[in-house]
Design a protein around this motif. Structure first.
Motif, PDB file in Angstrom:
ATOM      1  N   ALA A  60      -7.488   5.880   1.252  1.00  9.94           N
ATOM      2  CA  ALA A  60      -8.379   4.735   1.045  1.00  9.94           C
ATOM      3  C   ALA A  60      -8.632   3.996   2.360  1.00  9.94           C
ATOM      4  O   ALA A  60      -9.779   3.668   2.685  1.00  9.94           O
ATOM      5  CB  ALA A  60      -7.780   3.785   0.011  1.00  9.94           C
ATOM      6  N   LYS A 103      -7.594  -3.744   8.554  1.00  9.35           N
ATOM      7  CA  LYS A 103      -7.107  -2.595   7.784  1.00  9.35           C
ATOM      8  C   LYS A 103      -5.791  -2.924   7.092  1.00  9.35           C
ATOM      9  O   LYS A 103      -5.576  -2.565   5.934  1.00  9.35           O
ATOM     10  CB  LYS A 103      -6.910  -1.365   8.669  1.00  9.35           C
ATOM     11  N   THR A 137       0.707  -2.842  -7.570  1.00 10.05           N
ATOM     12  CA  THR A 137       0.506  -1.565  -8.244  1.00 10.05           C
ATOM     13  C   THR A 137       1.828  -1.082  -8.833  1.00 10.05           C
ATOM     14  O   THR A 137       2.853  -1.113  -8.158  1.00 10.05           O
ATOM     15  CB  THR A 137      -0.013  -0.510  -7.241  1.00 10.05           C
ATOM     16  N   SER A 144      -6.384  -5.229   4.111  1.00  7.88           N
ATOM     17  CA  SER A 144      -6.952  -4.460   3.014  1.00  7.88           C
ATOM     18  C   SER A 144      -5.887  -3.612   2.333  1.00  7.88           C
ATOM     19  O   SER A 144      -5.765  -3.616   1.106  1.00  7.88           O
ATOM     20  CB  SER A 144      -8.078  -3.570   3.540  1.00  7.88           C
ATOM     21  N   MET A 147      -3.119   5.501  -0.679  1.00  3.44           N
ATOM     22  CA  MET A 147      -3.262   4.376   0.241  1.00  3.44           C
ATOM     23  C   MET A 147      -3.789   4.855   1.587  1.00  3.44           C
ATOM     24  O   MET A 147      -4.700   4.250   2.157  1.00  3.44           O
ATOM     25  CB  MET A 147      -1.925   3.652   0.402  1.00  3.44           C
ATOM     26  N   GLN A 189     -12.210   3.575   6.019  1.00  2.00           N
ATOM     27  CA  GLN A 189     -12.804   2.424   6.674  1.00  2.00           C
ATOM     28  C   GLN A 189     -13.211   2.756   8.113  1.00  2.00           C
ATOM     29  O   GLN A 189     -12.596   3.592   8.766  1.00  2.00           O
ATOM     30  CB  GLN A 189     -11.829   1.242   6.663  1.00  2.00           C
ATOM     31  N   HIS A 227      -3.185  -6.035   0.434  1.00  2.00           N
ATOM     32  CA  HIS A 227      -3.658  -6.821  -0.699  1.00  2.00           C
ATOM     33  C   HIS A 227      -4.391  -5.995  -1.744  1.00  2.00           C
ATOM     34  O   HIS A 227      -4.488  -6.410  -2.889  1.00  2.00           O
ATOM     35  CB  HIS A 227      -4.494  -8.002  -0.208  1.00  2.00           C
ATOM     36  N   GLN A 228      -4.858  -4.828  -1.374  1.00  6.16           N
ATOM     37  CA  GLN A 228      -5.467  -3.946  -2.361  1.00  6.16           C
ATOM     38  C   GLN A 228      -4.412  -3.299  -3.249  1.00  6.16           C
ATOM     39  O   GLN A 228      -4.639  -3.100  -4.434  1.00  6.16           O
ATOM     40  CB  GLN A 228      -6.282  -2.860  -1.655  1.00  6.16           C
ATOM     41  N   PHE A 229      -3.245  -2.986  -2.690  1.00  4.45           N
ATOM     42  CA  PHE A 229      -2.252  -2.218  -3.431  1.00  4.45           C
ATOM     43  C   PHE A 229      -1.044  -3.021  -3.898  1.00  4.45           C
ATOM     44  O   PHE A 229      -0.278  -2.534  -4.740  1.00  4.45           O
ATOM     45  CB  PHE A 229      -1.792  -1.013  -2.600  1.00  4.45           C
TER      46      PHE A 229
END
Length: 114
Positions: A43, A15, A26, A18, A40, A47, A21-23
């Motif tokens: 999102a 988690k 930004t 994720s 965040m 999961q 590295h997803q945000f």
């Protein structure tokens, strides 16, 4: 075969990977920080096994960063975030957090409860 404790701890790590590295990268400003933090949280809470995520986007640090720039926003990095999360897997609760340790956004497991 991993134990339930190991699996809950692993899920916490997944988690955080994720989330970060997803945000990362930004665009963020003091005005958009709160809504970005909520996005965040929502999102990552989608999961599996993720029960709760609390993201604090540090507007004080963003504002300090912007003082020396001409732009009205900067890129999101770990130094602007404090994050806590709770993962539940087969009766095991893993609690993890991310906060700055020196100049590094350290992600760590803080407790595992069976």
């Amino acid at each position: 075969m991993p134990t339930d404790t190991e699996r809950a701890s692993f899920e916490a790590g997944i988690k955080f990977g994720s989330l970060y590295h997803q945000f990362a990268g930004t665009p963020v400003s003091p005005d958009s920080a709160e809504s970005l933090g909520r996005a965040m949280e929502e999102a990552i809470e989608n999961q599996p096994h993720c029960v709760d995520v609390d993201v604090t986007v540090r507007t004080d640090r963003i504002a300090a960063e912007l003082e020396s720039q001409s732009a009205e926003y900067t890129e999101l990095t770990g130094r602007f975030l404090d994050v806590e999360m709770r993962i539940e897997y087969e009766g095991v609760t893993a609690r993890a957090k991310m906060e700055m340790e020196g100049d590094y956004p350290l992600m760590r497991l803080v407790a595992v409860e069976e």
